[in-house]
Design an enzyme around this catalytic site. Structure first.
Site, short mmCIF file in Angstrom:
data_model
loop_
_atom_site.label_atom_id
_atom_site.label_comp_id
_atom_site.label_asym_id
_atom_site.label_seq_id
_atom_site.Cartn_x
_atom_site.Cartn_y
_atom_site.Cartn_z
N SER A 142 0.83 -1.20 0.00
CA SER A 142 0.00 0.00 0.00
C SER A 142 0.87 1.26 0.00
O SER A 142 1.66 1.46 -0.91
CB SER A 142 -0.96 -0.03 1.18
OG SER A 142 -1.93 0.99 1.07
N ASP A 299 -0.84 1.49 -4.67
CA ASP A 299 -1.76 0.45 -5.13
C ASP A 299 -3.15 0.99 -5.39
O ASP A 299 -4.09 0.23 -5.62
CB ASP A 299 -1.80 -0.73 -4.15
CG ASP A 299 -2.46 -0.37 -2.82
OD1 ASP A 299 -2.26 0.76 -2.36
OD2 ASP A 299 -3.17 -1.22 -2.26
#
Length: 573
Positions: A142, A299
């Site tokens: 992330s 992401d």
């Protein structure tokens, strides 16, 4: 096994010229690499890249995916045939980890649908549902720094795993004696056996078709000026297509940040929560006089937004503010069902609840983590008690259309552009729209403080903070009485002045929330994926200056208590 024994086992197995072996031999903190196994939970696992059982590497990935494979086998042949959707982002080792995951799944005879190139996390969630897969894997860390990577696991509904499934996978992982014991087929063998399939554009096109369903007004003029940056991540193609499909063509792209870069070389942190991530976007915005600046994390599950304030300077909105703007616009423009519901988390601003109440929409709170919002959506589908309208959390995660079951920055980018166009057609900026909400519902302000405490000692310090605040809760903060302690680990809410307790109907989690007499609150939550402890603060004031002063004072007092506690723990007293 003692960490030294684990390390010796690794050095015995790995050839001396292996990069992990070479790295291990110069590792300054070898104990931290082995003192525990990298934890697997509902969010999968995440950690620093490197050698050892407490690091992300090819061996810890193999072991985790083998645990998932055993879980799927237990579900039966149908689940094995439904297979696993598998995607990855731009981070170091992401393509390698994705292919290794496919090889492990293939070794167990489980079909895999692997994306040919990197993709956003929400597209992986969509792909699980679109393909009817039994599970999904997303290789990503992330918004973490470049030295991290991770592995998220999704269930058949496209949401991150519920606790029961995660616990079962952990049990399966624990049955694997050695991470060095896997004899995997190669890529060509898997394709010849009919268990590895590559996917790509067909999933993108289906996702983009679904994206058109969230648009509420297709008649806006296309003169909204937008600057967009993916912060070196995965969002470029789909955000470009999504904005164009919604009629927004006046888009300037931050060219230095458009291409994937595992080192995120132009930013200190690839996190749109950080104001510094917008530095280049602001330069572009000033050059083209943009109405709105958009940034997605690597992401593409988080979206940050910056707009011009009343002084003509770009200011980065908080996740709570972005969510409130989208929610208000959606409820204002959408035909609302009689049982509509908005979902947010226990650490999200109460501004959203006030907006929802004004429109007769129910607000439901969940624990922090979008998997809990997705769980509620699935519950709505079964019981039909409520109709999902919108879900969001303060950490820049939003969901408008439930064809995805994780936070979706691509959706959010397209939708917030529509909100900005709505205000521009009224002669207002998005910032002025936010001020209208404050004027109507109250001046809600929030902040987040985070402390990082690495290693074994850090875990001990975080545990001590939670113990002290749980067992000896403050009665007054800033001369304001603390009325309620909500302890989500014990599932009990305590009225502090009277000692009266009431149950909390949410899953157990190590989180404490303190509610004050003036509608302020603060919350303490250790991170499940990083060596951090987070402190959330929220207030409501009659004016902007009033709320900012309240926020500053409560933050100062609570963090002062935390600092004193850390000094006490560090001293060894």
């Amino acid at each position: 096994m003692h960490w030294k024994s684990k390390m010796a086992h690794w050095l015995e197995y790995l050839p001396p010229e292996d990069p992990l072996s070479m790295e291990l031999q110069i590792e300054p903190q070898p104990e931290d690499c082995f003192y525990k196994d990298l934890e697997f939970g509902t969010a999968g696992m995440r950690g620093r890249l490197g050698p050892g059982t407490n690091r992300m590497n090819i061996f810890t990935v193999r072991k985790a995916v083998a645990g998932l494979a055993k879980h799927i086998i237990e579900l039966g042949q149908d689940a094995m045939n439904q297979g696993v959707a598998l995607a990855y982002d731009c981070r170091h080792k992401s393509p390698e980890f994705a292919l290794e995951s496919a090889k492990i799944l293939g070794m167990y005879g489980i079909r895999t649908y692997l994306f040919k190139e990197l993709r956003p996390t929400p597209v992986l969630s969509f792909a699980v549902r679109h393909l009817g897969a039994a599970a999904g894997i997303m290789i990503t860390a992330s918004h973490n720094p470049p030295e991290y990577n991770g592995l998220k696991v999704y269930g058949p509904d496209g949401a991150q795993l519920p606790p029961e499934a995660a616990d079962n996978i952990v049990k399966k992982i624990e049955t694997i004696e050695s991470e060095f014991s896997f004899d995997r087929p190669d890529e060509k063998e898997l394709q010849q056996q009919g268990v590895l399939f590559y996917v790509g554009k067909q999933i993108d096109n289906a996702y983009l078709d679904s994206l058109t369903t969230i648009q509420l007004n297709k008649k806006f003029s296309s003169d909204l000026s937008i600057v967009f940056t993916p912060l070196h991540g995965t969002a470029t193609h789909l955000v470009r297509k999504g904005l164009a499909g919604a009629g927004f063509y006046k888009v300037t792209f931050v060219k230095e940040q458009m291409h994937p870069d595992a080192d995120f070389s132009t930013v200190e942190s690839p996190n749109p929560e950080e104001h510094s991530a917008f530095e280049l976007a602001i330069e572009y915005g000033e050059r083209v006089d943009a109405d709105i600046l958009l940034a997605t994390d690597p992401d593409a599950d988080r979206l940050g937004v910056a707009v011009k304030n009343n002084q003509g300077q770009y200011t980065v909105l908080t996740g709570n503010q972005i969510g409130a703007l989208m929610l208000h616009y959606l409820l204002k423009k959408k035909r609302l069902p009689c049982n509509g519901a908005m979902i947010n988390t226990i650490v999200t601003s109460d501004l959203g609840r006030a907006i929802a109440f004004d429109f007769g929409v129910k607000t439901l709170n969940t624990l922090t983590g979008f998997k809990f919002i997705a769980e509620k959506i699935a519950e709505f589908e079964k019981t039909e008690e409520y109709k999902f309208l919108f879900g969001y959390e303060e950490s820049y995660g939003y969901l408008i259309g439930d064809f995805v079951r994780d936070k979706d920055a691509v959706q959010a980018a397209v939708f917030i552009a529509e909100v900005a166009a709505f205000y521009k057609n009224q002669g207002k900026s998005l910032y002025e729209g936010l001020m209208d909400l404050f004027e109507k519902y109250g001046y809600y302000q929030e902040s987040l403080q985070s402390i990082q405490l690495d290693g074994k000692d850090g875990a001990r310090q975080i545990s001590r903070i939670m113990d002290v605040f749980r067992n000896d809760p403050p009665e007054i903060i800033n001369d304001i009485p603390v009325l309620v302690l909500e302890d989500y680990l014990t599932s009990e809410s305590t009225h502090i002045p009277s000692g009266i307790k009431a149950p909390i109907d949410l899953p157990k989690e190590n989180v404490l929330k303190f509610k004050l007499a003036d509608e302020s609150w603060f919350c303490i939550r250790p991170s499940g994926t990083e060596p951090k402890c987070r402190f959330y603060f929220a207030v409501k004031g009659e004016t902007m200056s009033d709320s900012q002063e309240k926020l500053s004072l409560i933050e100062k007092e609570v963090m002062g208590q935390v600092d004193s506690l850390l000094d006490y723990v560090s001293s060894g007293i």
